[in-house]
Design a protein around this motif. Sequence first.
Motif, short mmCIF file in Angstrom:
data_model
loop_
_atom_site.label_atom_id
_atom_site.label_comp_id
_atom_site.label_asym_id
_atom_site.label_seq_id
_atom_site.Cartn_x
_atom_site.Cartn_y
_atom_site.Cartn_z
N PHE A 352 0.81 -1.21 0.00
CA PHE A 352 0.00 0.00 0.00
C PHE A 352 0.85 1.27 0.00
CE2 PHE A 352 -3.38 2.90 1.32
CZ PHE A 352 -4.43 2.41 0.55
N ASP A 353 2.08 1.19 0.46
CA ASP A 353 2.94 2.37 0.42
C ASP A 353 3.12 2.87 -1.01
OD1 ASP A 353 3.21 2.21 3.12
OD2 ASP A 353 5.18 1.27 3.10
N PHE A 377 5.44 11.94 3.91
CA PHE A 377 4.91 10.61 4.22
C PHE A 377 5.82 9.97 5.25
CE2 PHE A 377 4.09 6.11 2.34
CZ PHE A 377 3.30 5.81 3.43
N GLU A 378 5.27 9.59 6.39
CA GLU A 378 6.04 8.96 7.46
C GLU A 378 5.44 7.60 7.80
OE1 GLU A 378 6.07 11.55 10.81
OE2 GLU A 378 6.93 13.25 9.72
N GLY A 379 6.29 6.68 8.21
CA GLY A 379 5.82 5.35 8.59
C GLY A 379 5.57 4.46 7.40
N SER A 380 4.74 3.46 7.60
CA SER A 380 4.47 2.49 6.52
C SER A 380 3.10 1.87 6.72
CB SER A 380 5.54 1.40 6.50
OG SER A 380 5.22 0.41 5.55
N PHE A 381 2.37 1.72 5.59
CA PHE A 381 1.10 1.01 5.62
C PHE A 381 1.31 -0.50 5.56
CE2 PHE A 381 -0.14 5.20 4.26
CZ PHE A 381 -1.43 5.37 4.74
N GLY A 382 2.40 -0.93 4.92
CA GLY A 382 2.66 -2.35 4.76
C GLY A 382 1.79 -2.97 3.69
N ARG A 383 1.70 -4.28 3.71
CA ARG A 383 0.88 -5.01 2.74
C ARG A 383 -0.55 -5.08 3.25
NH1 ARG A 383 2.96 -7.80 -1.20
NH2 ARG A 383 1.53 -9.56 -1.04
N ARG A 419 0.90 10.12 8.17
CA ARG A 419 1.67 9.33 9.12
C ARG A 419 0.91 8.02 9.36
NH1 ARG A 419 1.48 12.64 12.83
NH2 ARG A 419 3.37 13.82 12.33
N ALA A 420 1.57 6.88 9.08
CA ALA A 420 0.92 5.56 9.20
C ALA A 420 1.72 4.68 10.15
CB ALA A 420 0.82 4.89 7.83
N ALA A 421 1.00 3.91 10.95
CA ALA A 421 1.63 2.98 11.89
C ALA A 421 0.75 1.75 12.05
CB ALA A 421 1.87 3.65 13.24
N ARG A 422 1.38 0.58 12.08
CA ARG A 422 0.65 -0.67 12.28
C ARG A 422 1.06 -1.30 13.60
NH1 ARG A 422 -0.07 -3.91 6.64
NH2 ARG A 422 -0.91 -5.46 8.06
N GLU A 428 -5.20 -9.68 15.27
CA GLU A 428 -5.46 -8.87 14.09
C GLU A 428 -4.51 -7.69 14.03
OE1 GLU A 428 -9.49 -7.57 14.36
OE2 GLU A 428 -9.09 -6.10 15.92
N GLN A 429 -4.39 -7.14 12.81
CA GLN A 429 -3.54 -5.99 12.57
C GLN A 429 -4.39 -4.72 12.62
OE1 GLN A 429 -0.22 -5.56 11.88
NE2 GLN A 429 0.30 -7.73 12.15
N ARG A 430 -3.92 -3.74 13.38
CA ARG A 430 -4.57 -2.44 13.45
C ARG A 430 -3.69 -1.41 12.74
NH1 ARG A 430 -8.14 -2.23 18.01
NH2 ARG A 430 -9.11 -4.30 18.15
N LEU A 431 -4.31 -0.59 11.91
CA LEU A 431 -3.61 0.46 11.19
C LEU A 431 -4.14 1.81 11.64
CD1 LEU A 431 -1.75 1.46 8.83
CD2 LEU A 431 -3.76 1.22 7.35
N THR A 432 -3.25 2.68 12.10
CA THR A 432 -3.62 4.03 12.51
C THR A 432 -2.96 5.02 11.56
OG1 THR A 432 -3.73 3.33 14.83
CG2 THR A 432 -3.64 5.71 14.39
N VAL A 433 -3.78 5.94 11.01
CA VAL A 433 -3.29 6.89 10.01
C VAL A 433 -3.68 8.30 10.44
CG1 VAL A 433 -3.34 7.58 7.58
CG2 VAL A 433 -3.54 5.14 8.20
#
Length: 499
Positions: A352-353, A377-383, A419-422, A428-433
């Motif tokens: 997704f990045d 853009f900071e952090g990473s969304f990952g897959r 800014r994205a952080a997982r 489960e995976q939580r994504l905060t943006v």
Amino acid sequence: MPSLSSSLERVGMPAVDADWLHHLVGDWQLVSDLSFADLVLWVREPDLGTWTCLTHVRPNTGPLVFYEDMVGQPAGPRRAQLLVRCLAEGRLVVEERPEWLNDMPLREEAIPVVRDGRCLAVMTRHSNLGAMRSPSRLETTYRATADTIIGMIATGDFPQVSATADRRRGTPRVGDGVMRLDLDGIITYASPNVISSLHRFGEHGRVLGDYLSRIVTEGIEDRSVVEESLPLVLTGKAAMRAEIEGSGTNLALRSVPLSDNGERVGALVLVRDVSELRRRERELLTKDATIREIHHRVKNNLQTVAALLRLQSRRVDDDLAREALAEAERRIGTIALVHDTLSRTIDEAVDFDDIVSRAFASIVEVAGRGAAVTGEFEGSFGRVAAEDANALAMVVTELVHNAVEHGLDGNGGGVVRIRAARRRVADEQRLTVDVEDDGAGLPEGFSPGRSGLGTRIVSALVQDLRGWIRWETRRSGGTRATFEARLRPITGTERVATM
């Protein structure tokens, strides 16, 4: 329970010797299955002089001996004497009296594990004498082959590193089928499974006493595509693997050259029918190709729709209508971007990045209308799974677009930051943006439920992502939108990569 690597580091085993033991353990299931016996690897503690079990393997071809794992256990006085004697004499040593375990008589043998003339460790073989009976030809052949390989371990001719380095999917095992070849590549023994496999491959004559190379050569359908290792496998002259196809049957072959004191005496060839496995792999490849093609066509269709909206907007005189069409075109373009990314991958997940980077730059350039807008853009969304990708892309692009068009409107430019952080919560995976700008802040009386269409779209999509969202005015000026999404697990990844 200590791992093999950590145990070897603890006793100060040099890297090259440790690598040799790793190769042995990677291939000793073969020896255990041929022996119908448990194998245990022992190493001497440098300071204490005691012996400790490094690892342990049980046979798949018969009853096991030790129900409890031996790893980490010290050798008792009687077994320690056997190990010391084996180490001192540098040869296979058999315990004279049977060992009894839970009313089960055991034969214990100690084998030196040799590399370059040095004994690195001692391996013990534990056979259940109570299970012994009049052996069949299969059992006799298996045990004789195992004894040959045991002798090779004691002289440093096994493991054969070239074979253990190959981790091809569908590697044959002893239970799949066993052949013995003589020095000329003639089959001297073939298990029933091997004979059945060769018959399915197209050989209808007598297997025993024939050349394996002749049987395979006449059965191969497409001789234009033959693995380079195949001649060496068929003659048993090298420790290699190969795969053949004939009469709709795929056979995986693995050869293990056998030697006695360094002199070649023939070979062991393991055979496995992998036809069903390869059929399923082809189905997966076809399915993946079809899915990618569908995503590609959806992307093309969406781009066509976006182009039609763009043409239509040029013929509209009303500014509000023109702006609405432009908004629709942008949103369709975002969905097309996701499908374009999905069409380039072999599984139903996206990096997704990459999507954010491409969409971010485009929105800042278009919505900024020439103003000096900087995107960070900071952090990473990952897959991200495909089920979440469209909704997540729409939410992020809507928030960025609002930040550029409304938050920075009239300010002559500014900064928009994502800014994205997982993090993992339970299973489960939580994504905060965070999407924030340094513009004018939220308007007076702002309410997400009564605001513009973009805000209502974002609120609905965040619910689809099983999350929440809030807007707030930053203390240093500007607006911050924060949302959290509960990402769905990614399924089906690396299906083809492991084949």
